[in-house]
Each structure stands twice: as C-alpha cells, then as structure tokens.
Scaffold this active site. Structure first.
Site, PDB file in Angstrom:
ATOM      1  N   ASN A   9       0.870  -1.178   0.000  1.00  0.00           N
ATOM      2  CA  ASN A   9       0.000   0.000   0.000  1.00  0.00           C
ATOM      3  C   ASN A   9       0.909   1.230   0.000  1.00  0.00           C
ATOM      4  OD1 ASN A   9      -1.772   2.066   0.530  1.00  0.00           O
ATOM      5  ND2 ASN A   9      -2.323   1.371   2.590  1.00  0.00           N
ATOM      6  N   LYS A  11       0.175   4.314  -0.267  1.00  0.00           N
ATOM      7  CA  LYS A  11      -0.426   5.519   0.336  1.00  0.00           C
ATOM      8  C   LYS A  11      -0.126   6.736  -0.551  1.00  0.00           C
ATOM      9  CE  LYS A  11      -0.154   3.205   4.738  1.00  0.00           C
ATOM     10  NZ  LYS A  11      -0.039   3.273   6.185  1.00  0.00           N
ATOM     11  N   HIS A  96      -9.422   1.123   4.985  1.00  0.00           N
ATOM     12  CA  HIS A  96      -8.135   1.295   5.661  1.00  0.00           C
ATOM     13  C   HIS A  96      -8.312   2.247   6.850  1.00  0.00           C
ATOM     14  CE1 HIS A  96      -4.033   2.524   6.493  1.00  0.00           C
ATOM     15  NE2 HIS A  96      -3.671   1.389   5.916  1.00  0.00           N
ATOM     16  N   GLU A  98      -6.717   4.656   7.877  1.00  0.00           N
ATOM     17  CA  GLU A  98      -6.517   6.087   7.568  1.00  0.00           C
ATOM     18  C   GLU A  98      -7.751   6.676   6.891  1.00  0.00           C
ATOM     19  OE1 GLU A  98      -2.756   5.486   5.615  1.00  0.00           O
ATOM     20  OE2 GLU A  98      -1.901   4.937   7.552  1.00  0.00           O
ATOM     21  N   GLU A 168      -5.406  -5.054  10.654  1.00  0.00           N
ATOM     22  CA  GLU A 168      -4.357  -4.058  10.862  1.00  0.00           C
ATOM     23  C   GLU A 168      -4.617  -3.307  12.162  1.00  0.00           C
ATOM     24  OE1 GLU A 168      -2.447  -2.886   6.860  1.00  0.00           O
ATOM     25  OE2 GLU A 168      -4.162  -1.586   7.181  1.00  0.00           O
ATOM     26  N   GLY A 174       2.521   2.160  10.816  1.00  0.00           N
ATOM     27  CA  GLY A 174       3.460   3.257  10.658  1.00  0.00           C
ATOM     28  C   GLY A 174       4.171   3.654  11.944  1.00  0.00           C
ATOM     29  N   SER A 214       3.480  -2.281  10.388  1.00  0.00           N
ATOM     30  CA  SER A 214       4.935  -2.348  10.605  1.00  0.00           C
ATOM     31  C   SER A 214       5.547  -3.711  10.270  1.00  0.00           C
ATOM     32  CB  SER A 214       5.291  -1.919  12.035  1.00  0.00           C
ATOM     33  OG  SER A 214       4.893  -0.574  12.248  1.00  0.00           O
TER      34      SER A 214
HETATM   35  P1  PGA Z   1       2.925   0.192   7.694  1.00  0.00           P
HETATM   36  O1  PGA Z   1       1.460   0.384   7.067  1.00  0.00           O
HETATM   37  O2  PGA Z   1       3.482  -1.094   7.104  1.00  0.00           O
HETATM   38  O3  PGA Z   1       3.709   1.400   7.259  1.00  0.00           O
HETATM   39  O4  PGA Z   1       2.758   0.091   9.164  1.00  0.00           O
HETATM   40  C1  PGA Z   1       0.593  -0.706   6.882  1.00  0.00           C
HETATM   41  C2  PGA Z   1      -0.708  -0.230   6.311  1.00  0.00           C
HETATM   42  O5  PGA Z   1      -1.162   0.869   6.650  1.00  0.00           O
HETATM   43  O6  PGA Z   1      -1.328  -0.926   5.490  1.00  0.00           O
END
Ligand code: PGA
Length: 253
Positions: A9, A11, A96, A98, A168, A174, A214
């Site tokens: 992803n 983003k 997601h 976010e 997640e 992140g 992560s």
């Molecule tokens: P990250 O993000 O690997 O940077 O923690 C995962 C995600 O948001 O799908």
C-alpha cells in the site's frame, strides 16, 4: 486453498518518475525470482493505469487504495468501481484505518463498498483492526467481531470467499510497533472462526487474511509462518524494492 499474498500500500507517496521506477523494479524482481505468494500493489490512483500497462501479463495485481460506494454521478474526487474495472484493475483496498480516521468511513460504508466491488468483479481487500485504547481496555476481540460482521456478513457465502481481509491494529500502523506473531495469530484465528460460525469452516478456510502494521524484512517470515496469517499488507516497507522483496521472501522456506 487460500492464497498467500503480499500487498504493498503505497499511500500518498512518490511522484510519477519514482512510481514508475519502483513498478519496473518490482517487475524485474518478479521475472527473475520465483515467489511463493501473489504480489499486489496499491499505488496512488493516478498511477493505476501505468501499472496496468506495465504488468500486461498480470504479473502483479493492481489495486486502488479506496473506491466510491456510489455507482457514478456527482461525487467530486471519487473513483468508481466501473472506472477501476474499465482499466482492468484487480480490486481496491476498503476501510483502511486512515480512511476511517481522516475521512470518517465506517463499517456501513465499507459494507456498501465491498458489495459494490464484488458486484463489479473486483477483489476487495477489507481492512479492520482496533485502536490502542481499545486494545488496552481489552476490547479488541469484540471490536474486530463487530467490524467483520457489519462490513461482511450481509454477503453470501460465494461472495465472502472472494474477499481478502487485512487485520491491521491501528496502533501498529506506521509506528514501528508490530503486533507479536502470537497477538496477530489470535485475532486472525478469531476472524476465521467468526466466518466459520456464520458460513461454515470450508468457506472460512478459503479466505486469505493478511496482517498489516509495521511488517518489515526482519519480522515478515515469523509473522507469515502463523497458521492463520496468509500474508501482509505493507505500507512503509513497500516503498523500497529491497525491503519489499525481502518481505515477499518471507514466504520462501
Ligand atoms: P505500515 O502500514 O506497514 O507502514 O505500518 C501498513 C498499512 O497501513 O497498510
């Protein structure tokens, strides 16, 4: 048998030159290395057509990071399922954290989006997961149960089999703080048992459940070795070819 999947992803990262370069690097990697999982990317929507042109033999799955719950019309800024289908995209990430946090998306929105994606023959990657406060107060099993039920349990057995789920935990996205393989496994097993109770074990066993939050080259293998974890949804570590390749290799024995 359910699929193993590593999905990147991206983003809101990369200009067009950098995006094209990473797409090329990934294609080269795929051509030169046998992988034990399917590989998907979800670049910014502006670059989806470029990815589809480059991956003309469908070497790598191409996903949007979101799609509209509406069919078409006056929804400024949105991208429809039909548009994605018309460029032969493979599917879309839906729900997601976010999108939930910054755009007010709820599981009812996700339910409509998942259904619309399936109606248009697109694969939804449906995301769920609890916040840090919810985990600290011991609500994580209940939260994930509600999310899964509201977003997915109006689907038929045939439909839900085509959904990919990504667990997640919000506190791991992140942040560099990963759920331990055991913490992730117990929620994955929980999600699979919810599906088994509703649709039967055979249906539950066909659904790929990815872990996200992560995932890095040095923890991917251990996470992917858990029985109910069928791959990962990767954010930051999907932006560099070497890191993403090492994560893909988490499925090599
Ligand atoms: P990250 O993000 O690997 O940077 O923690 C995962 C995600 O948001 O799908």
């Amino acid at each position: 048998m359910r699929k193993n999947i590593v999905a990147g992803n991206w983003k809101m990262n990369k200009n067009v030159i950098d995006a094209q370069q990473l797409m090329f690097q990934l294609l080269e990697y795929k051509k030169n290395n046998a992988t034990n999982c399917d590989v998907y990317i979800a670049p910014p929507s502006l670059y989806l057509m470029m990815a589809k042109d480059l991956y003309e033999n469908n070497e790598i799955g191409v996903f949007a990071q979101d799609m509209s719950e509406h069919e078409s019309g006056a929804y400024t800024g949105e991208i429809s399922a039909d548009m994605l289908k018309s460029i032969e995209a493979d599917g879309a990430i839906i729900g997601h954290s976010e999108r939930r946090q910054y755009h007010g998306e709820t599981d009812s929105h996700c339910n409509r989006k998942v259904k619309l994606a399936l109606d248009k023959d697109l694969t939804p990657i449906y995301c769920n997961g609890e916040t840090l406060e919810q985990r600290k107060s011991g609500q994580h099993f209940e939260i994930v149960k509600n999310q899964t039920e509201v977003a997915l349990f109006t689907l038929s057995a045939e439909e839900i089999k085509k959904v990919v789920i990504a667990y997640e935990p919000v506190w791991a996205i992140g942040t560099g703080e990963t759920a331990t393989p055991e913490q992730a496994q117990e929620i994955h097993a929980h999600i699979r048992s919810l599906i088994a109770n509703k649709y039967g074990q055979e249906v539950a066993d066909e659904i790929s459940i990815l872990y996200g939050g992560s995932v890095k080259p040095d923890n991917a293998k251990e996470i992917f070795s858990q029985p109910d974890i069928d791959g990962g949804l990767i954010g930051g570590a999907a932006l560099k070819i070497d890191d993403f390749a090492k994560i893909i290799e988490g499925f090599n024995s």
